[in-house]
Every structure is written in structure tokens, then in C-alpha cells.
Design a protein around this motif. Structure first.
Motif, PDB file in Angstrom:
ATOM      1  N   UNK A  72       0.822  -1.215   0.000  1.00  0.00           N
ATOM      2  CA  UNK A  72       0.000   0.000   0.000  1.00  0.00           C
ATOM      3  C   UNK A  72       0.858   1.268   0.000  1.00  0.00           C
ATOM      4  N   UNK A  73       2.033   1.197   0.658  1.00  0.00           N
ATOM      5  CA  UNK A  73       2.770   2.436   0.880  1.00  0.00           C
ATOM      6  C   UNK A  73       3.942   2.666  -0.063  1.00  0.00           C
ATOM      7  N   UNK A  74       4.406   1.613  -0.766  1.00  0.00           N
ATOM      8  CA  UNK A  74       5.557   1.800  -1.636  1.00  0.00           C
ATOM      9  C   UNK A  74       5.175   2.687  -2.811  1.00  0.00           C
ATOM     10  N   UNK A  75       5.987   3.684  -3.067  1.00  0.00           N
ATOM     11  CA  UNK A  75       5.691   4.630  -4.143  1.00  0.00           C
ATOM     12  C   UNK A  75       6.241   4.082  -5.460  1.00  0.00           C
ATOM     13  N   UNK A  76       5.465   3.203  -6.106  1.00  0.00           N
ATOM     14  CA  UNK A  76       5.934   2.569  -7.336  1.00  0.00           C
ATOM     15  C   UNK A  76       5.353   3.263  -8.555  1.00  0.00           C
ATOM     16  N   UNK A  77       6.050   3.109  -9.680  1.00  0.00           N
ATOM     17  CA  UNK A  77       5.547   3.662 -10.935  1.00  0.00           C
ATOM     18  C   UNK A  77       4.510   2.706 -11.502  1.00  0.00           C
ATOM     19  N   UNK A  78       3.865   3.118 -12.586  1.00  0.00           N
ATOM     20  CA  UNK A  78       2.832   2.278 -13.200  1.00  0.00           C
ATOM     21  C   UNK A  78       3.357   0.916 -13.589  1.00  0.00           C
ATOM     22  N   UNK A  79       4.511   0.877 -14.249  1.00  0.00           N
ATOM     23  CA  UNK A  79       5.079  -0.406 -14.672  1.00  0.00           C
ATOM     24  C   UNK A  79       5.508  -1.241 -13.473  1.00  0.00           C
ATOM     25  N   UNK A  80       6.100  -0.601 -12.478  1.00  0.00           N
ATOM     26  CA  UNK A  80       6.531  -1.350 -11.293  1.00  0.00           C
ATOM     27  C   UNK A  80       5.326  -1.930 -10.546  1.00  0.00           C
ATOM     28  N   UNK A  81       4.230  -1.191 -10.560  1.00  0.00           N
ATOM     29  CA  UNK A  81       3.024  -1.669  -9.882  1.00  0.00           C
ATOM     30  C   UNK A  81       2.570  -2.995 -10.469  1.00  0.00           C
ATOM     31  N   UNK A  82       2.738  -3.167 -11.797  1.00  0.00           N
ATOM     32  CA  UNK A  82       2.338  -4.411 -12.454  1.00  0.00           C
ATOM     33  C   UNK A  82       3.046  -5.609 -11.819  1.00  0.00           C
ATOM     34  N   UNK A  83       4.287  -5.409 -11.372  1.00  0.00           N
ATOM     35  CA  UNK A  83       5.061  -6.526 -10.841  1.00  0.00           C
ATOM     36  C   UNK A  83       4.525  -7.009  -9.496  1.00  0.00           C
ATOM     37  N   UNK A  84       3.716  -6.167  -8.865  1.00  0.00           N
ATOM     38  CA  UNK A  84       3.122  -6.556  -7.579  1.00  0.00           C
ATOM     39  C   UNK A  84       1.761  -7.242  -7.765  1.00  0.00           C
ATOM     40  N   UNK A  85       1.236  -7.198  -8.982  1.00  0.00           N
ATOM     41  CA  UNK A  85      -0.119  -7.708  -9.217  1.00  0.00           C
ATOM     42  C   UNK A  85      -0.125  -9.215  -9.451  1.00  0.00           C
ATOM     43  N   UNK A  86      -1.299  -9.827  -9.264  1.00  0.00           N
ATOM     44  CA  UNK A  86      -1.473 -11.245  -9.568  1.00  0.00           C
ATOM     45  C   UNK A  86      -1.414 -11.436 -11.086  1.00  0.00           C
ATOM     46  N   UNK A  87      -0.805 -12.537 -11.570  1.00  0.00           N
ATOM     47  CA  UNK A  87      -0.707 -12.759 -13.020  1.00  0.00           C
ATOM     48  C   UNK A  87      -2.038 -12.672 -13.763  1.00  0.00           C
ATOM     49  N   UNK A  88      -3.106 -13.239 -13.179  1.00  0.00           N
ATOM     50  CA  UNK A  88      -4.418 -13.183 -13.851  1.00  0.00           C
ATOM     51  C   UNK A  88      -4.877 -11.726 -14.000  1.00  0.00           C
TER      52      UNK A  88
END
Length: 337
Positions: free
Chosen positions: A105-121
């Protein structure tokens, strides 16, 4: 972190998990913000699996860390008081989960970096209707194992198109990357540097192929070969396949064997080269090797698909151990640094 004489069986990942739990939620969250998704995932999984860790082990880990810190900083710390305060923190799954949730919730990630935290589906659904070139850039940006799982949610035709495009990628201009990043909501700091970014390529395609389910991989490789035979050969040469285990050192083979069931090993070895079989035998006790030889001879014909699945299972274990720093994978396309 230095090795502990009485707790040598703890891996570095487990030591990191023990240390972070001992630090407490706030400090651990600060530390984990500086790590990537895969590192956080490995440490997070280790946190949830920690159970009934003896006080001596926790104290040993913290003590090792304190020695390391004091050696590097030259600052003396009141070890006893600090270690006692750390040991007062509770161990448990709930704390680890809360901690990970906070970082996400708190990490300030970019749009592309956010994808790496998401579930594959979730990633697959997010990019399903994007242009194939955008899909390829995003897939290249993900860790190979995550990318492989994302590709499993697409049909054969789309999967082939994306992998071909990943293999053809080389550099992406900052403007294009910035626009893609903006589309995914956020800012991508390296794109503002004005330098093009290396992304994708045959090596990345081969690493993604390493993690794709064996039945999908066989069909996909055949499709790539039909379109571009040379590219298929390049990808295959760079992939870490089962026979490449011959290049792993003896200690590494022993570590892998500890995590593989005999049933899976027998089926996998049915389709292996004799030299690799012998390497496996020599890294077992004499009795275990004799039993395995007998089982192999007694085992009737096995379907190729079963052999491939068993070999894939062992390779998944090997890659995880390599990610955790437990073993070094030789051969394939791995470079020594």
C-alpha cells in the motif's frame, strides 16, 4: 550475513525473515521498501513458514547481524539490550501478512513497477485488449516466472505473437516507455533520464519459456519454429533445460535432491542422458543410489509428457533455489559474474 555455527541449516532468506520479524513492523517495513517484489515475496513466504524458532536461533541471527553492522559502521551498540528488545517481538503469520500489506500500500511505485506486484491473472486482464507490442513490453518488464504465468491466460495465437515480439525487442525509447507508464498510472523515473532502456530480447524470451508449463511450452516452441526456425534454436540454446543439470556442481545437485520426491525423480530420469543419471547417482548415498537404479529398471514405459512434467517440476525447484542463492545454475545461458 555470517554463518552461525549452531544454526548453519538456516538459509539466508530465513535469516532475513527472522531478523525482520525481530525488528518489528515499522522498521521491517522501512527495510522492505528498498527491496524488489521477488525479494519481498521470498522473505514474506519465509516469514509465514517460520514456526517455533528457538530463542537461540533468533538470538544467533540478530547477534550475527549486530556483529556485521558494528564491523561495517564502527559504531558500538548495546547488543544485549537491543537483542532483548528484538526478541520481545512476536513471531507469526498474521504479522507477516500485515507487514506485506503495508508495503504494497505504501511503496511509491511507478505504473510499470506496480504491475510486478499484481497477480498474473489480474495483469493478463489489464493488458488483454492492449496492442500486442504494448503487451510484449509489459511482459518483458515482468520477472520471467511471473511473465510465464501471465502468458498462460492467453490463447495460443496471442501467446505466440507476444513471445515473438519479446524476442525481437531490444531497446525502447524513453518517450514510448513514459507514455506506456503514464497509461498505467504513475511515473517511471528512469524514463526521464533520456536514455533508452534495454528490454526484452531472445534471452528474456528464453527465460520466460523456462517457466511456462511444459505442455504449453512444447506447442509454443513448435509454433515459433514454424515461423522462424533460427529464432527457435536460439531460444532453445539459451533455455536452462533438464540436461543442463549436468553443469551444476555436486553440492548444488545434493541440495536439489533434498527437495525432490523419489517418484518424480524416477520419472524425470527415464528421459535423461546416461551421464546426467550417473551424476545424480554419485550425489546420493550408495544405498539410495542402488535403490534408485533398481526402481528405474523396474519402471515400465512412461509417456513423454509425464517425463517432461517431472523434469519441469525439478527445474522449478532448481530455479527457486538459484533465486534464493542456495545453488548456482551452470550451463544454459547463465553468465558468470
Amino acid at each position: 550475513m555470517g554463518k552461525m555455527s549452531d544454526d548453519a541449516e538456516l538459509t539466508d532468506i530465513e535469516k532475513a525473515a527472522i531478523l525482520l520479524i525481530s525488528l518489528g513492523e515499522d522498521d521491517a517495513a522501512e527495510v522492505l521498501k528498498h527491496l524488489g517484489p521477488k525479494q519481498v515475496q521470498l522473505i514474506g513466504e519465509a516469514m509465514t513458514q517460520l514456526d517455533n524458532i528457538p530463542q537461540s536461533s533468533v538470538e544467533g541471527v540478530v547477534s550475527d547481524f549486530m556483529h556485521l553492522v558494528s564491523d561495517q559502521t564502527g559504531i558500538g551498540i548495546n547488543n544485549d539490550r537491543y537483542i532483548r528488545a528484538m526478541l520481545n517481538q512476536a513471531l507469526g503469520e498474521e504479522k507477516a501478512k500485515t507487514l506485506l500489506d503495508r508495503i504494497l500500500m505504501s511503496t511509491n511505485t511507478s505504473g510499470l513497477d506496480t504491475m510486478r506486484w499484481m497477480e498474473p491473472r489480474q495483469i493478463a486482464e489489464t493488458i488483454r485488449f492492449e496492442h500486442p507490442q504494448i503487451q510484449a513490453v509489459i511482459v518483458s518488464y515482468l520477472d520471467p516466472d511471473q511473465a510465464a504465468t501471465v502468458l498462460a491466460f492467453f490463447d495460443d495465437k496471442v501467446r505466440l505473437d507476444i513471445v515473438m515480439r519479446v524476442a525481437a525487442l531490444d531497446q525502447i525509447q524513453p518517450q514510448a516507455l513514459q507514455e506506456l507508464n503514464d497509461m498505467l498510472e504513475g511515473q517511471f523515473s528512469s524514463a526521464r533520464s533520456g536514455k533508452s532502456r534495454t528490454l526484452g530480447g531472445v534471452k528474456q524470451a528464453s527465460e520466460i519459456m523456462n517457466f511456462i508449463d511444459s505442455t504449453i511450452e512444447a506447442e509454443l516452441m513448435e509454433s515459433i519454429r514454424e515461423v522462424d526456425d533460427g529464432l527457435a534454436t536460439q531460444i532453445q540454446d539459451l533455455m536452462f533445460v533438464f540436461d543442463n543439470l549436468i553443469d551444476v556442481d555436486d553440492r548444488g545437485i545434493q541440495v536439489i535432491l533434498r527437495e525432490v520426491s523419489t517418484d518424480v525423480l524416477i520419472i524425470a530420469l527415464k528421459g535423461a542422458e546416461t551421464a546426467l543419471q550417473e551424476k545424480i547417482f554419485k550425489n546420493m548415498s550408495k544405498r539410495a543410489a542402488e535403490l534408485l537404479r533398481d526402481d528405474l529398471e523396474a519402471k515400465g514405459p512412461v509417456r513423454v509428457s509425464e517425463v517432461e512434467e517431472a523434469q519441469k517440476e525439478i527445474l522449478t525447484v532448481a530455479r527457486r533455489l538459484a533465486d534464493e542463492g542456495e545453488i548456482m545454475l551452470g550451463g544454459g545461458g547463465d553468465e558468470m559474474v
